[in-house]
Scaffold this active site. Structure first.
Site, PDB file in Angstrom:
ATOM      1  N   GLY A 264      -6.726   1.424   0.084  1.00 41.26           N
ATOM      2  CA  GLY A 264      -5.865   1.725  -1.060  1.00 41.26           C
ATOM      3  C   GLY A 264      -5.743   0.462  -1.901  1.00 41.26           C
ATOM      4  O   GLY A 264      -6.356   0.305  -2.962  1.00 41.26           O
ATOM      5  N   CYS A 331      21.334  -2.911 -11.467  1.00 44.39           N
ATOM      6  CA  CYS A 331      22.547  -3.439 -10.852  1.00 44.39           C
ATOM      7  C   CYS A 331      22.367  -3.556  -9.349  1.00 44.39           C
ATOM      8  O   CYS A 331      22.958  -2.813  -8.547  1.00 44.39           O
ATOM      9  CB  CYS A 331      23.745  -2.576 -11.224  1.00 44.39           C
ATOM     10  SG  CYS A 331      24.126  -2.777 -12.966  1.00 44.39           S
TER      11      CYS A 331
END
Ligand SMILES: *Cc1c(COP(=O)(O)O)cnc(C)c1O
Length: 403
Positions: A264, A331
């Site tokens: 991959g 955040c």
């Protein structure tokens, strides 16, 4: 092979906006061909592990090169079929899935890889000798690197332990299951051929108990360099060693089998860059932060695997380097790069996060209600939009409003 120039990348950022994933088509083809050609005298098949990057255009590009696919879910199988792969070109290697999903895969006609004894029993009960399968063994070879990406160790949930081989044989014999392949995938970040060969030897020994084999699949683990000085797999050197060992094995087995791999990262990682914009430069008491218009929602590897991704300023590359921490706008403490020397960054500059082709977009998400970036394929000197940037509608498309 020529890299995409900074000027071209800036044009792409201008035309399609940031953040944007850019993949270099020729680089993907080049990596595929390098690996394909690295095992002299052996019939090698590469099944690209599409979980790394699954855009249909990348799948088609690799199909044109003769690749097969390695799919870990029925949905990945479906993406592969949609891209034009034949069922016989798709290896389905699931882990911990419902048996119904395996039946679905059998109905689609893909190659089945089984990694659990209870599943093998169900499979034998259902299909007997009518549908062949491959068996995923865990040789317990420790791959180096980060613990999360070593899947060959003793506590791993992947594969059937090589120590359970006798049990596997009993299930296979009693159901007359036709085992057409043996498989191992010891995880990413294998440093040299010796690790592979230790695992391979165990599979070669195990093979003597299975007379119907057509292939041996050694998974992946080919390492690419993320920063200068990283040890990378020397594909050419390693290929020769593995090819020799495999040819010797085929002689003793009495038949020529084909040798499969499932790369991959090796195929797509280096082809990809994530281009982001420096929103703010934020000086604190101890650090200069570059806050960019992206974060762990688009590239989670630095936080998830402690992965290093090289970051460069392509808007101001010749300026003097300064020390920065590059952080996202999420955040969370989403640090993309810590204490990096980067050519002086001004607000608005475009930064390039390198080696982001594998497990970048496919691991992206909508946390903080942020939209996923668009994807661009640069191929034959042209930039093609291959996935549109998400819109706000994508965020609530499946919501059901009941109040
Ligand atoms: C993820 C995976 C691969 C690909 O691994 P890379 O490190 O990206 O090359 C190959 N085979 C299986 C079974 C996998 O789960």
């Amino acid at each position: 092979m020529k890299e995409i120039s900074h000027a071209k990348l800036l044009e792409i950022a201008e035309e399609f906006g940031t953040p944007v994933y850019v993949y270099h088509g020729e680089k993907i083809v080049n990596q595929y061909q390098r690996l394909k050609g690295a095992f002299p005298g052996v019939n090698v098949h590469l099944h690209y592990a599409l979980k790394a990057l699954n855009n249909i255009n990348v799948l088609k590009l690799l199909k044109q090169q003769g690749a097969g696919l390695d799919a870990v879910s029925i949905q990945e199988v479906q993406l592969g079929l949609r891209a034009g792969y034949l069922p016989a070109e798709i290896m389905y290697t699931p882990n911990c899935v419902d048996f119904d999903e395996i039946k679905e895969a059998v109905n689609l006609g893909v190659i089945i890889n089984i990694d659990n004894i209870s599943t093998l029993e169900l499979f034998g009960h259902e299909y007997g000798s009518t549908v062949p399968c491959c068996i995923r063994l865990n040789p317990h070879i420790m791959a180096g690197g980060h613990s999360h990406i070593s899947v060959g160790h003793i506590d791993s949930k992947f594969g059937i332990s090589i120590y359970q081989l006798r049990h596997v044989q009993r299930v296979v014999e009693s159901h007359k299951i036709k085992v057409n392949g043996l498989h191992m995938h010891t995880g990413s970040d294998i440093l040299d051929a010796d690790v592979f060969l230790r695992g391979a030897d165990l599979l070669f020994d195990a093979a003597q108990s299975f007379p119907d084999l057509e292939f041996m699949d050694f998974g992946s683990g080919f390492k690419v360099g993320y920063k200068d000085g990283d040890i990378v797999t020397d594909i050419e050197e390693m290929g020769v060693k593995i090819a020799e060992a495999f040819k010797t094995f085929c002689k003793s087995y009495g038949r020529e089998l084909s040798l499969w791999f499932e790369p991959g990262k090796f195929i797509v990682s280096e082809s990809g860059s994530l281009l982001v914009k420096a929103n703010v430069i934020k000086q604190t008491t101890s650090t200069v932060f570059i806050g960019v218009n992206s974060g762990q929602n688009h590239l989670i590897r630095p936080m998830f695997y402690d992965a290093y991704h090289h970051i460069e300023n392509i808007s101001n590359p010749k300026a003097n380097p300064r020390l920065y921490s590059v952080v996202g706008y999420i955040c969370e403490t989403d640090t993309l790069g810590y204490d990096r020397k980067i050519a002086e960054v001004r607000e608005g500059d475009v930064l390039r996060i390198k080696n982001a082709g594998a497990y970048g977009f496919t691991m992206s998400n909508n946390y903080n209600a942020r939209l996923r970036p668009c994807e661009v394929l640069y191929f034959k000197n042209k930039a093609h939009l291959i996935r549109k940037r998400e819109t706000i509608e994508d965020l609530y498309r499946n919501e059901v409003e009941v109040l």
